[in-house]
Structures are given as structure tokens and as C-alpha cells.
Design an enzyme around this catalytic site. Structure first.
Site, PDB file in Angstrom:
ATOM      1  N   SER A  16       0.816  -1.225   0.052  1.00 45.35           N
ATOM      2  CA  SER A  16      -0.083   0.112  -0.157  1.00 45.35           C
ATOM      3  C   SER A  16       0.792   1.308   0.013  1.00 45.35           C
ATOM      4  CB  SER A  16      -0.902  -0.112   1.191  1.00 45.35           C
ATOM      5  OG  SER A  16      -0.360   0.062   2.337  1.00 45.35           O
ATOM      6  N   ARG A  88      13.476  -8.605   3.942  1.00 47.79           N
ATOM      7  CA  ARG A  88      14.875  -9.362   3.835  1.00 47.79           C
ATOM      8  C   ARG A  88      15.919  -8.458   4.367  1.00 47.79           C
ATOM      9  NH1 ARG A  88      14.373 -13.674   1.008  1.00 47.79           N
ATOM     10  NH2 ARG A  88      13.108 -14.072  -0.521  1.00 47.79           N
ATOM     11  N   HIS A 106       9.357   2.747   8.961  1.00 48.84           N
ATOM     12  CA  HIS A 106       9.023   2.045  10.076  1.00 48.84           C
ATOM     13  C   HIS A 106       7.675   2.561  10.756  1.00 48.84           C
ATOM     14  CE1 HIS A 106       9.680  -0.823  13.122  1.00 48.84           C
ATOM     15  NE2 HIS A 106       9.379  -0.048  14.121  1.00 48.84           N
TER      16      HIS A 106
HETATM   17  C1  GRF Z   1       4.467  -0.249   6.671  1.00 51.14           C
HETATM   18  O1  GRF Z   1       3.699  -0.288   7.898  1.00 51.14           O
HETATM   19  C2  GRF Z   1       5.853  -0.147   6.802  1.00 51.14           C
HETATM   20  O2  GRF Z   1       5.997   0.981   7.724  1.00 51.14           O
HETATM   21  C3  GRF Z   1       6.439  -1.175   7.398  1.00 51.14           C
HETATM   22  O3  GRF Z   1       5.716  -2.348   6.634  1.00 51.14           O
HETATM   23  C4  GRF Z   1       4.505  -1.865   6.282  1.00 51.14           C
HETATM   24  C5  GRF Z   1       4.129  -2.012   4.914  1.00 51.14           C
HETATM   25  O4  GRF Z   1       2.953  -1.834   4.566  1.00 51.14           O
HETATM   26  N1  GRF Z   1       8.009  -1.394   7.072  1.00 51.14           N
HETATM   27  P1  GRF Z   1       2.371  -1.957   2.912  1.00 51.14           P
HETATM   28  O5  GRF Z   1       2.719  -3.330   2.354  1.00 51.14           O
HETATM   29  O6  GRF Z   1       3.129  -0.770   2.282  1.00 51.14           O
HETATM   30  O7  GRF Z   1       0.836  -1.915   3.073  1.00 51.14           O
END
Ligand code: GRF
Length: 190
Positions: A16, A88, A106
Site C-alpha cells: 500500500s 529481507r 518503519h
Molecule cells: C508499513 O507499515 C511499513 O512501515 C512497514 O511495513 C508496512 C508495509 O505496508 N515497514 P504496505 O505493504 O506498504 O501496506
């Protein structure tokens, strides 16, 4: 005219954030997304890439350790590699070639609630368990640790008294979708 700043997205999950970055790039003159690299053939982000006619590929630990992917990205003069939910570990050999050109997002206000094993709903469970009043997201450079690279930007939101990990995750994810594309734009704009 073709935009000169090319970025690629590394994704493991739903994608997303990748979607938000691609949407933004279609309206912005700042950068183009040229490829999505996924850690699993099941990643929905591969479908997203196909919808947009972008190069898409599944990559393994061996690809990250080898020279072929590294050299291809180098030859294409990729300005930024964005880890948008990529699970990864990036090996040092790959990292060294893209110092300062690889960022991660994050879903907490680092250094709180980051580190090995802190991803997905676990992050939001930890925020609620710690009775935090604020959470949010952090965009940082990638280094050899887990979520330890230099912080570029942080965006915060309230943690509500009745929040569940899922409701907090949804609020933070919305914030990520707004903040990641804008931060990429700032990084790549001279
Ligand atoms: C997000 O919450 C990002 O902060 C974390 O992984 C998640 C990925 O979500 N590192 P998406 O696949 O972009 O919906």
C-alpha cells in the site's frame, strides 16, 4: 519529458505504501518509479507493478548477495531504493554500493519500538502495551542494523485510549501514505 530521477521500490507485503508512492509519482515531476522488486512471488505489489507497466521481479537473498541486481541498478543510475515494507535483511555488500541511497519506513517513532522482529502488528501492540500517547512513522536511511539508520523524518499521530493494535495500525498507515512520497520528493530534489 522523461523525469531523470529514477527510484525503485523493494516490497514484501501488500504494497500500500508502494501504491501511494506510485500515485504521487504520476502527478509529481520529482521522480519516477521504474521497478518493484518483491521478496515473495505472492506479494500483491507485483500485481501493482504490472498494472502500471513497471518492471517487476521477485528477488531472493542470493540476488541481494550477488552482483547482477547490484550492477543493473547501478547501470540504470537509480537515485533511491525505497524499502516499503521489505522484510529481507540487506547484506553489507549491497548496502555499501548504495550508501545514502537506500531508505526504509518503519511504523513507529524510532528508536522506540523498532529492531529485529518488530514489524507489522507487533509494533502497534508494543506501542499500546507501553501506554504511549503518540505514535507515527519514521523514514530513515538503511544501515547494517534493524531500524537503526540515521533518521530523515518522523510524523506523529495520537494513540487514542480505546485504540486496538489494528485501529492504531490503520491510523499510522494512513500517515505513512501521506508522508513517504513527500519525503522521497524532498530527498531527491536538489
Ligand atoms: C508499513 O507499515 C511499513 O512501515 C512497514 O511495513 C508496512 C508495509 O505496508 N515497514 P504496505 O505493504 O506498504 O501496506
Amino acid at each position: 519529458m522523461k523525469k531523470e530521477v529514477k527510484i525503485v521500490l523493494f516490497v514484501s507485503g501488500k504494497g500500500s505504501n508502494a501504491n501511494a508512492v506510485i500515485d504521487f509519482s504520476l502527478k509529481s515531476k520529482a521522480f519516477s518509479v521504474v521497478a518493484i522488486y518483491a521478496s515473495s512471488p505472492k506479494s500483491q505489489a507485483l500485481l501493482l507493478a504490472k498494472e502500471h507497466g513497471l518492471h517487476n521481479e521477485c528477488i531472493t537473498d542470493d540476488d541481494l548477495l550477488g552482483r547482477a541486481l547490484f550492477e543493473r541498478l547501478n547501470d540504470q543510475s537509480i537515485s533511491l531504493i525505497v524499502l516499503a515494507g521489505f522484510l529481507r535483511k540487506i547484506p553489507v555488500s549491497f548496502l555499501n554500493g548504495f550508501q545514502g541511497k537506500m531508505i526504509n519506513i518503519h511504523p513507529s517513532l524510532l528508536p522506540e519500538h523498532g529492531g529485529a522482529g518488530m514489524y507489522g502488528i507487533r509494533v502497534h501492540e508494543a506501542v499500546i502495551a507501553a501506554n504511549e500517547k503518540k505514535s507515527g512513522c519514521t523514514i530513515h536511511y538503511v544501515d547494517q542494523g534493524y531500524d537503526t539508520g540515521a533518521i530523515i523524518a518522523q510524523f506523529s499521530c495520537d494513540v487514542m485510549p480505546d485504540d486496538t493494535p489494528a485501529s492504531l495500525a490503520a491510523r499510522v498507515l494512513k500517515l505513512e501514505h501521506e508522508s513517504l512520497p513527500k519525503t522521497i520528493e524532498q530527498i531527491v530534489t536538489p
